[in-house]
Design an enzyme around this catalytic site. Structure first.
Site, PDB file in Angstrom:
ATOM      1  N   ARG A  43      -6.562  -5.007  12.383  1.00 55.77           N
ATOM      2  CA  ARG A  43      -6.299  -3.767  13.067  1.00 55.77           C
ATOM      3  C   ARG A  43      -5.779  -4.097  14.400  1.00 55.77           C
ATOM      4  O   ARG A  43      -5.689  -2.871  15.312  1.00 55.77           O
ATOM      5  CB  ARG A  43      -7.445  -2.910  13.021  1.00 55.77           C
ATOM      6  CG  ARG A  43      -7.861  -2.051  11.589  1.00 55.77           C
ATOM      7  CD  ARG A  43      -9.027  -1.280  11.677  1.00 55.77           C
ATOM      8  NE  ARG A  43     -10.227  -2.118  11.613  1.00 55.77           N
ATOM      9  CZ  ARG A  43     -10.634  -2.767  10.609  1.00 55.77           C
ATOM     10  NH1 ARG A  43      -9.973  -2.846   9.459  1.00 55.77           N
ATOM     11  NH2 ARG A  43     -11.622  -3.614  10.562  1.00 55.77           N
ATOM     12  N   TYR A  76      -1.753  -5.226  10.543  1.00 55.69           N
ATOM     13  CA  TYR A  76      -0.669  -4.423   9.872  1.00 55.69           C
ATOM     14  C   TYR A  76      -0.698  -3.281  10.595  1.00 55.69           C
ATOM     15  O   TYR A  76       0.168  -2.267  10.361  1.00 55.69           O
ATOM     16  CB  TYR A  76      -1.054  -4.191   8.352  1.00 55.69           C
ATOM     17  CG  TYR A  76      -2.667  -3.865   8.160  1.00 55.69           C
ATOM     18  CD1 TYR A  76      -3.277  -2.707   8.576  1.00 55.69           C
ATOM     19  CD2 TYR A  76      -3.621  -4.558   7.566  1.00 55.69           C
ATOM     20  CE1 TYR A  76      -4.372  -2.244   8.488  1.00 55.69           C
ATOM     21  CE2 TYR A  76      -4.859  -4.515   7.521  1.00 55.69           C
ATOM     22  CZ  TYR A  76      -5.372  -3.206   7.850  1.00 55.69           C
ATOM     23  OH  TYR A  76      -6.609  -2.931   7.816  1.00 55.69           O
ATOM     24  N   HIS A 113       4.826  -6.637   8.942  1.00 61.81           N
ATOM     25  CA  HIS A 113       5.353  -5.426   8.278  1.00 61.81           C
ATOM     26  C   HIS A 113       6.415  -4.726   9.170  1.00 61.81           C
ATOM     27  O   HIS A 113       5.918  -4.732  10.635  1.00 61.81           O
ATOM     28  CB  HIS A 113       4.457  -4.246   8.011  1.00 61.81           C
ATOM     29  CG  HIS A 113       3.191  -4.696   7.169  1.00 61.81           C
ATOM     30  ND1 HIS A 113       2.442  -3.704   6.725  1.00 61.81           N
ATOM     31  CD2 HIS A 113       3.399  -5.769   6.284  1.00 61.81           C
ATOM     32  CE1 HIS A 113       1.469  -4.406   5.866  1.00 61.81           C
ATOM     33  NE2 HIS A 113       2.050  -5.522   5.444  1.00 61.81           N
ATOM     34  N   GLU A 148       8.255  -8.347   5.612  1.00 62.75           N
ATOM     35  CA  GLU A 148       7.669  -8.262   4.105  1.00 62.75           C
ATOM     36  C   GLU A 148       8.595  -7.156   3.721  1.00 62.75           C
ATOM     37  O   GLU A 148       8.765  -5.845   4.272  1.00 62.75           O
ATOM     38  CB  GLU A 148       6.356  -7.796   4.373  1.00 62.75           C
ATOM     39  CG  GLU A 148       5.686  -7.318   3.081  1.00 62.75           C
ATOM     40  CD  GLU A 148       4.204  -7.391   2.992  1.00 62.75           C
ATOM     41  OE1 GLU A 148       3.296  -7.878   3.909  1.00 62.75           O
ATOM     42  OE2 GLU A 148       3.648  -7.015   1.912  1.00 62.75           O
ATOM     43  N   ASP A 182       6.743  -8.406  -1.845  1.00 67.07           N
ATOM     44  CA  ASP A 182       5.640  -8.010  -2.221  1.00 67.07           C
ATOM     45  C   ASP A 182       5.706  -7.282  -3.457  1.00 67.07           C
ATOM     46  O   ASP A 182       6.485  -5.999  -3.515  1.00 67.07           O
ATOM     47  CB  ASP A 182       5.090  -7.111  -1.277  1.00 67.07           C
ATOM     48  CG  ASP A 182       3.511  -6.737  -1.679  1.00 67.07           C
ATOM     49  OD1 ASP A 182       3.459  -5.936  -2.799  1.00 67.07           O
ATOM     50  OD2 ASP A 182       2.665  -6.681  -0.825  1.00 67.07           O
ATOM     51  N   HIS A 185       4.813  -3.383  -3.252  1.00 71.55           N
ATOM     52  CA  HIS A 185       5.858  -2.638  -2.559  1.00 71.55           C
ATOM     53  C   HIS A 185       7.220  -2.326  -3.271  1.00 71.55           C
ATOM     54  O   HIS A 185       7.616  -1.344  -3.233  1.00 71.55           O
ATOM     55  CB  HIS A 185       5.792  -3.278  -1.105  1.00 71.55           C
ATOM     56  CG  HIS A 185       4.713  -3.593  -0.414  1.00 71.55           C
ATOM     57  ND1 HIS A 185       4.406  -4.100   0.712  1.00 71.55           N
ATOM     58  CD2 HIS A 185       3.224  -3.020  -0.658  1.00 71.55           C
ATOM     59  CE1 HIS A 185       3.121  -4.074   1.210  1.00 71.55           C
ATOM     60  NE2 HIS A 185       2.461  -3.494   0.159  1.00 71.55           N
ATOM     61  N   HIS A 217       4.237 -11.874  -2.288  1.00 68.77           N
ATOM     62  CA  HIS A 217       2.728 -11.276  -2.393  1.00 68.77           C
ATOM     63  C   HIS A 217       2.753 -10.676  -3.938  1.00 68.77           C
ATOM     64  O   HIS A 217       3.399  -9.844  -4.482  1.00 68.77           O
ATOM     65  CB  HIS A 217       2.677 -10.139  -1.507  1.00 68.77           C
ATOM     66  CG  HIS A 217       2.335 -10.511  -0.162  1.00 68.77           C
ATOM     67  ND1 HIS A 217       2.652  -9.449   1.193  1.00 68.77           N
ATOM     68  CD2 HIS A 217       1.988 -11.700   0.336  1.00 68.77           C
ATOM     69  CE1 HIS A 217       2.236 -10.447   2.258  1.00 68.77           C
ATOM     70  NE2 HIS A 217       1.981 -11.711   1.475  1.00 68.77           N
ATOM     71  N   ASP A 230       2.164   2.378  -2.300  1.00 71.89           N
ATOM     72  CA  ASP A 230       1.458   1.389  -1.610  1.00 71.89           C
ATOM     73  C   ASP A 230      -0.124   1.235  -2.122  1.00 71.89           C
ATOM     74  O   ASP A 230      -0.853   1.347  -0.898  1.00 71.89           O
ATOM     75  CB  ASP A 230       1.855   0.962  -0.193  1.00 71.89           C
ATOM     76  CG  ASP A 230       1.159  -0.399   0.332  1.00 71.89           C
ATOM     77  OD1 ASP A 230       0.758  -0.874  -0.473  1.00 71.89           O
ATOM     78  OD2 ASP A 230       1.486  -0.552   1.577  1.00 71.89           O
ATOM     79  N   GLU A 262      -2.893 -10.120  -3.255  1.00 71.54           N
ATOM     80  CA  GLU A 262      -3.589  -9.328  -2.266  1.00 71.54           C
ATOM     81  C   GLU A 262      -4.166  -8.185  -3.059  1.00 71.54           C
ATOM     82  O   GLU A 262      -4.028  -6.981  -2.741  1.00 71.54           O
ATOM     83  CB  GLU A 262      -2.521  -8.641  -1.393  1.00 71.54           C
ATOM     84  CG  GLU A 262      -1.865  -9.768  -0.515  1.00 71.54           C
ATOM     85  CD  GLU A 262      -0.686  -9.101   0.080  1.00 71.54           C
ATOM     86  OE1 GLU A 262       0.104  -8.399  -0.376  1.00 71.54           O
ATOM     87  OE2 GLU A 262      -0.668  -9.316   1.653  1.00 71.54           O
TER      88      GLU A 262
HETATM   89 ZN    ZN Z   1       0.515  -3.320   0.586  1.00 71.33          ZN
HETATM   90 FE    FE Z   2       1.874  -7.535   1.062  1.00 67.56          FE
HETATM   91 FE    FE Z   3       1.290  -6.994   4.282  1.00 70.63          FE
END
Ligand code: ZN
Ligand code: FE
Ligand code: FE
Length: 286
Positions: A43, A76, A113, A148, A182, A185, A217, A230, A262
């Site tokens: 964070r 993120y 991101h 990403e 990803d 995603h 990912h 997501d 993930e």
């Molecule tokens: Zn995600």
């Molecule tokens: Fe990811």
């Molecule tokens: Fe990510």
């Protein structure tokens, strides 16, 4: 593409709270040959000081155990294309600091991101992201910075391959940049990797160029194709499915890339998913 891997390069996201060597040992324990970690509190906030002794021990350990191609993930919450200058400045400061710290472990990739433009529009967002990258990237860095692919929820940039391409085109040190795909995603963004993986890879190649693809990912998705949500799922417990994700890992154009899980899992769960994917990969060895 780099030399053919002899073993599947796969791992999962690990906590960096106890340092580098602890992550290396954890990776080995679950049968991983790589891993992903946050550069700092996900964070945001200040980063723990790097202990050079821990890094030295980790580098020796990982070289000996065949663990490599680790991926660092930026917090993120960074938003390089926020409409607020203070928020963009925070992204700039954090990324500059991360890139400096990453020189302790040279030659890794650093994934982030792209951000959400929150109403300014895609074009302004793309410009803002490129401006941050141009401010923080250095000629002498050994790190490759990855954009990403995103699910496209809200005003997220990176749900379309074209948006990532637009950023790459505006970065001065663009040869120091790549993309991390990803699976959850892109699926949520509407790219059908379950029904038409070859078609998606063709499109990626046409728009971005497959040589830019540096990491995957590996996640299942709780939501259907194009949901723009997501929400990650464990392998085989989502709408993409275990078979389709194994085909991603085994695809001739992808199989030498590093894969990072993930999925919502504990370490035993990760170990099982790694073993499952490794079995499929070994069976399709050319
Ligand atoms: Zn995600
Ligand atoms: Fe990811
Ligand atoms: Fe990510």
């Amino acid at each position: 593409m780099r030399k053919t891997e002899e073993t599947l390069r796969i791992g999962c996201h690990l906590s960096s709270a106890r340092g580098y060597l602890a992550m290396g040992k954890e990776a080995e324990r679950i049968g991983a040959t790589t891993f992903q970690f946050f550069t700092r509190n996900p964070r945001g906030g200040s980063a723990k000081k790097i202990d050079p002794e821990d890094v030295r021990e980790f580098l020796a350990f990982s070289a000996e155990r065949g663990i490599g191609r680790m991926l660092a993930h930026a917090p993120y919450t960074l938003n390089a294309c926020s409409g607020t200058e203070r928020v963009r400045e925070f992204a700039r400061e954090t990324m500059a600091d991360d890139l400096e710290r990453m020189e302790y472990t040279p030659g890794l990739c650093y994934n982030f991101h792209p951000g959400s433009h929150v109403g300014q529009g895609v074009e302004a967002g793309v410009e803002a992201i490129a401006a941050v990258l141009n401010a923080v990237m250095r000629e002498d860095q050994s790190t490759t910075v990855l954009l990403e692919t995103m699910a496209g929820k809200g005003s997220e940039i990176g749900g379309r391959f074209e948006e990532l391409r637009a950023i790459l085109d505006r970065v001065i040190l663009t040869d120091r940049m790549g993309v991390c795909l990803d699976t959850c995603h892109v699926w949520d963004a509407g790219y059908d990797i379950a029904g038409n993986l070859d078609g998606v890879l063709e499109e990626f190649d046409r728009v971005i160029g497959l040589k830019r693809l540096r990491a995957v990912h590996l996640n299942d998705s709780q939501n259907p194709l194009g949901a723009a949500k997501d929400r990650h799922a464990r392998i085989g417990e989502g709408k993409i499915g275990a078979g389709a994700l194994a085909r991603v890992v085994c695809h001739p154009l992808l199989r030498d890339l590093p894969f990072y899980l993930e999925t919502p899992n504990d370490l035993d769960g990760y170990a099982r998913e790694i073993a499952m994917m490794r079995e499929a990969w070994e069976k399709t060895k050319p």
